[in-house]
Motif scaffolding. Structure first.
Motif, PDB file in Angstrom:
ATOM      1  N   ILE A 150     -11.324  -5.632   8.450  1.00 13.50           N
ATOM      2  CA  ILE A 150     -10.353  -5.023   7.535  1.00 13.50           C
ATOM      3  C   ILE A 150     -10.001  -3.610   7.966  1.00 13.50           C
ATOM      4  O   ILE A 150      -8.830  -3.200   7.931  1.00 13.50           O
ATOM      5  CB  ILE A 150     -10.908  -5.018   6.099  1.00 13.50           C
ATOM      6  CG1 ILE A 150     -11.046  -6.446   5.573  1.00 13.50           C
ATOM      7  CG2 ILE A 150     -10.009  -4.209   5.164  1.00 13.50           C
ATOM      8  CD1 ILE A 150     -11.695  -6.544   4.213  1.00 13.50           C
ATOM      9  N   LEU A 151     -10.992  -2.840   8.399  1.00 10.44           N
ATOM     10  CA  LEU A 151     -10.736  -1.462   8.818  1.00 10.44           C
ATOM     11  C   LEU A 151      -9.798  -1.415  10.022  1.00 10.44           C
ATOM     12  O   LEU A 151      -8.992  -0.486  10.160  1.00 10.44           O
ATOM     13  CB  LEU A 151     -12.055  -0.765   9.146  1.00 10.44           C
ATOM     14  CG  LEU A 151     -13.000  -0.544   7.960  1.00 10.44           C
ATOM     15  CD1 LEU A 151     -14.288   0.122   8.412  1.00 10.44           C
ATOM     16  CD2 LEU A 151     -12.329   0.293   6.874  1.00 10.44           C
ATOM     17  N   ARG A 152      -9.872  -2.408  10.900  1.00 13.36           N
ATOM     18  CA  ARG A 152      -8.961  -2.458  12.050  1.00 13.36           C
ATOM     19  C   ARG A 152      -7.527  -2.703  11.598  1.00 13.36           C
ATOM     20  O   ARG A 152      -6.578  -2.182  12.183  1.00 13.36           O
ATOM     21  CB  ARG A 152      -9.400  -3.567  13.008  1.00 13.36           C
ATOM     22  CG  ARG A 152     -10.687  -3.264  13.771  1.00 13.36           C
ATOM     23  CD  ARG A 152     -11.111  -4.456  14.608  1.00 13.36           C
ATOM     24  NE  ARG A 152     -12.313  -4.170  15.383  1.00 13.36           N
ATOM     25  CZ  ARG A 152     -12.983  -5.079  16.078  1.00 13.36           C
ATOM     26  NH1 ARG A 152     -12.567  -6.336  16.083  1.00 13.36           N
ATOM     27  NH2 ARG A 152     -14.061  -4.744  16.762  1.00 13.36           N
ATOM     28  N   PHE A 153      -7.368  -3.514  10.547  1.00 11.02           N
ATOM     29  CA  PHE A 153      -6.020  -3.851  10.080  1.00 11.02           C
ATOM     30  C   PHE A 153      -5.338  -2.681   9.376  1.00 11.02           C
ATOM     31  O   PHE A 153      -4.134  -2.757   9.102  1.00 11.02           O
ATOM     32  CB  PHE A 153      -6.077  -5.061   9.141  1.00 11.02           C
ATOM     33  CG  PHE A 153      -6.317  -6.358   9.851  1.00 11.02           C
ATOM     34  CD1 PHE A 153      -5.556  -6.707  10.952  1.00 11.02           C
ATOM     35  CD2 PHE A 153      -7.308  -7.229   9.427  1.00 11.02           C
ATOM     36  CE1 PHE A 153      -5.769  -7.903  11.619  1.00 11.02           C
ATOM     37  CE2 PHE A 153      -7.538  -8.424  10.084  1.00 11.02           C
ATOM     38  CZ  PHE A 153      -6.765  -8.764  11.187  1.00 11.02           C
ATOM     39  N   LYS A 154      -6.057  -1.624   9.085  1.00 12.81           N
ATOM     40  CA  LYS A 154      -5.417  -0.451   8.466  1.00 12.81           C
ATOM     41  C   LYS A 154      -4.387   0.176   9.393  1.00 12.81           C
ATOM     42  O   LYS A 154      -3.464   0.856   8.941  1.00 12.81           O
ATOM     43  CB  LYS A 154      -6.477   0.591   8.090  1.00 12.81           C
ATOM     44  CG  LYS A 154      -7.370   0.169   6.935  1.00 12.81           C
ATOM     45  CD  LYS A 154      -8.373   1.244   6.573  1.00 12.81           C
ATOM     46  CE  LYS A 154      -7.725   2.404   5.853  1.00 12.81           C
ATOM     47  NZ  LYS A 154      -8.716   3.387   5.357  1.00 12.81           N
ATOM     48  N   SER A 155      -4.545  -0.057  10.694  1.00  7.66           N
ATOM     49  CA  SER A 155      -3.618   0.534  11.662  1.00  7.66           C
ATOM     50  C   SER A 155      -2.380  -0.328  11.908  1.00  7.66           C
ATOM     51  O   SER A 155      -1.510   0.049  12.691  1.00  7.66           O
ATOM     52  CB  SER A 155      -4.339   0.774  12.997  1.00  7.66           C
ATOM     53  OG  SER A 155      -4.825  -0.449  13.529  1.00  7.66           O
ATOM     54  N   VAL A 156      -2.286  -1.484  11.241  1.00  5.97           N
ATOM     55  CA  VAL A 156      -1.125  -2.356  11.435  1.00  5.97           C
ATOM     56  C   VAL A 156       0.149  -1.674  10.966  1.00  5.97           C
ATOM     57  O   VAL A 156       1.170  -1.660  11.652  1.00  5.97           O
ATOM     58  CB  VAL A 156      -1.330  -3.696  10.688  1.00  5.97           C
ATOM     59  CG1 VAL A 156      -0.026  -4.512  10.679  1.00  5.97           C
ATOM     60  CG2 VAL A 156      -2.440  -4.503  11.344  1.00  5.97           C
ATOM     61  N   SER A 157       0.105  -1.095   9.767  1.00  5.15           N
ATOM     62  CA  SER A 157       1.276  -0.410   9.220  1.00  5.15           C
ATOM     63  C   SER A 157       0.830   0.505   8.082  1.00  5.15           C
ATOM     64  O   SER A 157      -0.299   0.401   7.586  1.00  5.15           O
ATOM     65  CB  SER A 157       2.306  -1.421   8.694  1.00  5.15           C
ATOM     66  OG  SER A 157       1.779  -2.120   7.575  1.00  5.15           O
ATOM     67  N   LYS A 158       1.729   1.367   7.650  1.00 10.39           N
ATOM     68  CA  LYS A 158       1.432   2.252   6.519  1.00 10.39           C
ATOM     69  C   LYS A 158       1.222   1.441   5.241  1.00 10.39           C
ATOM     70  O   LYS A 158       0.389   1.787   4.406  1.00 10.39           O
ATOM     71  CB  LYS A 158       2.573   3.250   6.325  1.00 10.39           C
ATOM     72  CG  LYS A 158       2.667   4.307   7.412  1.00 10.39           C
ATOM     73  CD  LYS A 158       3.772   5.311   7.106  1.00 10.39           C
ATOM     74  CE  LYS A 158       3.831   6.394   8.178  1.00 10.39           C
ATOM     75  NZ  LYS A 158       4.909   7.387   7.907  1.00 10.39           N
TER      76      LYS A 158
END
Length: 416
Positions: free
Chosen positions: A43-51
């Motif tokens: 989940i923490l990696r997916f924070k960088s997908v978009s704002k």
């Protein structure tokens, strides 16, 4: 001859804008349902997908929803958090060592890989303390009281918080003393609170201690240690770890540090208004006759484990669960009886008849129907994963004890 017109179903006209909005909402719901089922690391990696994704994952509602799902998952597939504590040196005659290593390591163990402990977090506090206590776990957060400071961790997110240094003791205490501390959620605010006891005074004639309590609110930018409105009516046991459920923290009363006959109860702190109360113990348990009992939390219930020392030889260890508490009366239910000489504590219920039991660095499977005790693993023999995936090491030398507790991952933040 006129042909009959073929009946047509009424058409529902939807604007492109409305259709796009509906599809977007459905997509967001699908993403949400997928994300809450993922481990924290992913989940923490997916924070960088978009704002938008970062905002959704950081939302307190999402964090709470993920926590509830994580709790449900941990009930079905329990995991443990392990922290080996080594000594830098050994000083003979110490009641409790004052030479603990200041390197704190966290590993996760699951029954699917019983010989391996997965690396989560390591941090060296470089001489900030010399003695440690048992960890306290609540909603994926881990509290470490030491003889100087109090530390808070989220091993899954690898966040660490050092609480402000403050020595509340009004009388001198030995250098190995770690003040008993608890951690729980205040349901009225959604914030977590750290509560620790301290020594306010001592009676010069009887040597009986009078204790106070301090509270620190996590995530409050203006937070500081502050005394509870009133002092606890009874002293608490120094080395027993308090446990929290449903906005309450429960403490074991120190029956040997009182002038009068001790009450047949636990001390209870309400985290909402920070007032003290008591919870009656099971009728069949007499703290004056039985060995010191331990508190645990299993499947959302406060549990109590004790073994009788009134008779010689191995005694059954009984586990009660608090099933009713309304401030006026308490009702305990005896759930398990562990017929073993291995004094220990319950970790989790693997199935309806298999209990995971921890005792003296060993983890066991205990069959409740046959009373058979099977050794699962010894903490010293586990293969501990290094920071680099695929490499392993032993627990290390001079391990004095292991902090072992039931654990579930969470995204709960340590700062506002």
């Amino acid at each position: 001859m006129k042909r009959k017109r073929k009946e047509q179903r009424p058409r529902i006209y939807t604007s492109k804008k409305m259709k796009s909005k509906t599809q977007t909402e459905l997509l967001e719901e699908m993403i949400l349902e997928i994300l809450i089922r993922l481990p924290v690391k992913s989940i923490l990696r997916f924070k960088s997908v978009s704002k938008a994704w970062c905002a959704m994952i950081s939302d307190p509602l999402f964090i709470r929803t993920h926590l509830l799902h994580s709790a449900s998952k941990s009930n079905q597939n329990p995991s443990l958090l392990i922290s080996p504590h080594a000594l830098d040196s050994v000083i003979k005659g110490e009641k409790w060592p004052t030479t603990f290593s200041t390197q704190i390591r966290f590993y996760q163990w699951q029954s699917a890989s019983p010989s391996v402990a997965k690396f989560l977090l390591a941090k060296d506090f470089q001489g900030e303390f010399s003695s440690v206590c048992q960890f306290v776990h609540c909603d994926g957060l881990v509290l470490l009281p030491t003889n100087t400071k109090v530390y808070l961790f989220n091993p899954a997110t690898r966040d660490t918080l050092t609480l402000p240094e403050n020595n509340p003791n009004k009388i001198p205490v030995p250098p190995d003393v770690c003040l008993p501390a608890g951690l729980g959620l205040d349901p009225s605010t959604g914030r977590y609170k750290v509560v620790r006891a301290f020594y306010r005074s001592i009676d010069p004639l009887t040597d009986v201690f009078h204790m106070g309590m301090q509270v620190y609110t996590i995530g409050d930018t203006a937070a500081s240690w502050r005394d509870t409105p009133t002092d606890p009516p009874y002293p608490v046991v120094e080395w027993t770890t308090p446990k929290s459920v449903k906005g309450q923290i429960f403490w074991v009363i120190d029956i040997y540090n009182m002038k009068l006959r001790p009450p047949h109860c636990l001390l209870r702190l309400n985290l909402e208004d920070e007032t003290f109360g008591t919870t009656c113990l099971p009728d069949s348990l007499d703290p004056a006759l039985d060995e010191a009992f331990m508190l645990d939390v299993m499947h959302g219930d406060i549990c109590l484990t004790a073994s009788s020392s009134a008779k010689p030889g191995p005694q059954p260890q009984l586990i009660w669960a608090l099933v009713h508490e309304d401030g006026m009366s308490s009702r305990w239910e005896q759930r398990y009886s562990i017929c073993t000489s291995q004094v220990g504590r319950p970790m989790a219920l693997l199935t309806t008849d298999i209990l995971m039991w921890y005792s003296r660095r060993h983890l066991y499977r205990h069959c409740l129907h046959t009373s058979e005790l099977t050794n699962l693993v010894k903490m010293d023999d586990l293969r501990y994963q290094r920071r680099r995936a695929g490499t392993f090491e032993s627990a290390g030398q001079n391990i004095f004890f292991f902090n072992v507790m039931s654990y579930m991952e969470s995204l709960v933040r340590l700062t506002a």
